[in-house]
Design an enzyme around this catalytic site. Structure first.
Site, PDB file in Angstrom:
ATOM      1  N   LYS A 279       0.876  -1.090   0.043  1.00  0.00           N
ATOM      2  CA  LYS A 279      -0.129   0.014  -0.117  1.00  0.00           C
ATOM      3  C   LYS A 279       0.975   1.287   0.005  1.00  0.00           C
ATOM      4  CE  LYS A 279      -3.819  -2.064   2.722  1.00  0.00           C
ATOM      5  NZ  LYS A 279      -4.910  -1.896   1.742  1.00  0.00           N
ATOM      6  N   ARG A 353     -10.481 -11.450   1.442  1.00  0.00           N
ATOM      7  CA  ARG A 353     -11.372 -12.387   0.887  1.00  0.00           C
ATOM      8  C   ARG A 353     -10.878 -13.844   1.137  1.00  0.00           C
ATOM      9  NH1 ARG A 353     -11.494  -8.991  -4.444  1.00  0.00           N
ATOM     10  NH2 ARG A 353     -11.343  -7.161  -2.865  1.00  0.00           N
TER      11      ARG A 353
END
Length: 498
Positions: A279, A353
């Site tokens: 990130k 996920r």
């Protein structure tokens, strides 16, 4: 802070302070009218001096009213509308406690349940007052070496209601409000903790302590256990970190052993760097909040355990860090999930996920009535819905409607997005059964589409709380959402079952 509820009127009220509302144009509520009468028109005289006109969220503190037994009276402005919206009412309550905390008032009696709120009951008002009061005294300072002097003196709040027939349901609403507030505070504390403290091991320890306090059944799967089961997707996220992953399972049995449970699955990424798909540095500290789904599960279980809710609930928390490193998962890796489906990892920052899918498959063994997962899953949800409402997607419209209603009833709202097969094509992979991302468009929906591949055997809903789990900026901190929504859903389900 202690709370009480009673049937009372202003002329008999003693103590430090009474609180009552004034509509704009200086219109008095029923309690304010009674107070003004015993005070010989004193309240009206004060209002007509221009010190207060009833504008929303304004306050005026009066001392030593004639013939009143209470030392002070706090007037709060309600605005123009004769019937408030729930948002306006909650804003008024926050204004009241902001004003009270700036004084030396130790106890107060609130005459605020009489204020009409559109489509809301007295029980709703009582619960919201308690939640707001507890929120007003919440502070997270356990990591500071020098604590600020706490000047808040308010120790007792009494809620006055007009009708004795509402007393029993009012007491129940008060206890529910307290339980929800306690659950929210736990979720806030866990979210606000520094990520070097709130590790997967720490979460497991907190869950164990909670299980002991509330007599819950707990089991914690270690990495070797997950490896034996075949949780290759969850372990792929964990393999770049020195912190061992955990799968935490808590079981609350409020209705015997035979009734099928509701299963709550909370994403527990205790820090998310993005892994190899690193990130940007700006605001990366806020990725300690990537375990707020897990925190909300623990908070909700705390709330229903305090209420002794007659329902069975299982909480499943896949907990791990997502770190870069020599052993970290790489873009292009293919892993095998617990379900047996293979996953091509195109972006290691779509890790939530990956841990949730194995937890969702694990949930099958509990033969659940429904499964709800809660996750700070996608930035796309923040773009779509901002910080106001939680994203909701489901393979069962009845379940979705029940959650939407619970959000409305608790003022912790969700908004449903489509989960159509049209979006599934975006997750195609040339090298595995499914890719873990679907491209730039419809990111919240494709993330839910991914999860739906693992939920064929039960009714399932997904709550994306990326925009609602915490605040940024000057008021940075965890919000405790969606504990109110989840708790209200379980309360409604328990009542329906009875």
């Amino acid at each position: 802070m202690d709370f009480g509820i009673k049937v009372g009127t202003p002329e008999k009220q003693s103590g430090d302070c009474m609180v009552m509302g004034i509509f704009e144009s200086r219109k008095l509520t029923d309690s304010a009218e009674i107070l003004d009468t015993i005070a010989g028109g004193y309240v009206n005289d004060i209002l007509h001096t221009g010190d207060m006109d009833g504008k929303a969220n304004t306050t005026l503190l009066l001392h030593n009213l004639p013939n009143a037994q209470c030392k002070r009276v706090l007037l709060v402005g309600l605005g123009k509308e004769p019937v408030l919206s729930d948002k306006a009412y909650i804003s008024v309550i926050h204004s009241v406690f902001d004003a009270l905390h700036k004084t030396g008032i130790a106890d107060t009696a609130l005459f605020l349940t009489e204020i009409p709120v559109k489509e809301r009951t007295v029980e709703w008002k009582i619960s919201q007052i308690v939640i707001a009061a507890m929120g007003s005294i919440y502070q997270f300072d356990r990591l500071k070496s020098k604590l600020k002097e706490n000047k808040r003196c308010l120790r007792k709040v009494v809620l006055n209601i007009a009708d004795r027939k509402n007393l029993s349901v009012g007491k129940e609403a008060l206890q529910q409000g307290l339980a929800i507030a306690h659950g929210m505070n736990l979720a806030k504390d866990l979210g606000n903790l520094a990520p070097n403290i709130c590790t997967p091991t720490y979460l497991a320890k907190q869950a164990a302590d909670m299980a002991k306090t509330h007599k819950l059944k707990i089991s914690v799967l270690e990495e070797k256990d997950m490896e034996k089961l075949g949780m290759g997707s969850l372990l792929a996220v964990a393999q770049g970190s020195h912190q061992p992953a955990k799968l935490i399972v808590l079981e609350y049995r409020g209705k015997g052993k035979t009734e099928k449970p509701v299963v709550l699955v909370g994403k527990g990424v205790t820090f998310d760097t993005g892994g190899i798909s690193l990130k940007p540095a700006a605001d990366m500290d806020e990725m300690k909040y990537d375990m707020c789904g897990a925190a909300s599960v623990l908070g909700t279980l705390t709330a229903i355990a305090e209420m002794k809710l007659p329902i069975n609930v299982v909480g499943i928390i896949p907990a791990t860090e997502n770190m870069p490193g020599g052993n970290a998962t790489k873009p292009g890796d293919v892993v095998t999930s617990l379900s047996g489906q293979t996953i091509e990892i195109l972006n290691t920052d779509a890790e939530g996920r990956l841990i949730l899918c194995d937890a969702l498959t694990y949930a099958e063994r509990f033969k659940p009535q429904v499964v709800i997962d809660i996750a700070t899953l996608t930035g796309a949800c923040v773009v779509a819905l901002g910080n106001v409402t939680t994203g909701l997607l489901s393979n069962d419209d009845k379940l979705a409607q029940e959650l939407l209603l619970a959000g409305e009833q608790s003022s912790d709202r969700a908004w449903q997005l489509p989960l159509w097969d049209d979006y599934q094509d975006l997750l195609r992979s040339n090298f595995a059964d499914i890719a873990n991302i679907g491209g730039r468009t419809a990111g919240t929906i494709t993330a839910a589409c991914f999860l739906s591949r693992f939920t064929d055997k039960y009714h399932w809903a997904h709550l994306d709380i990326a925009g609602t789990a915490w605040k940024s900026g000057k008021e940075k901190g965890s919000t405790g959402r969606p504990v109110p929504l989840l708790t209200q859903y379980l309360i409604a389900r328990a009542r329906k079952s009875d």
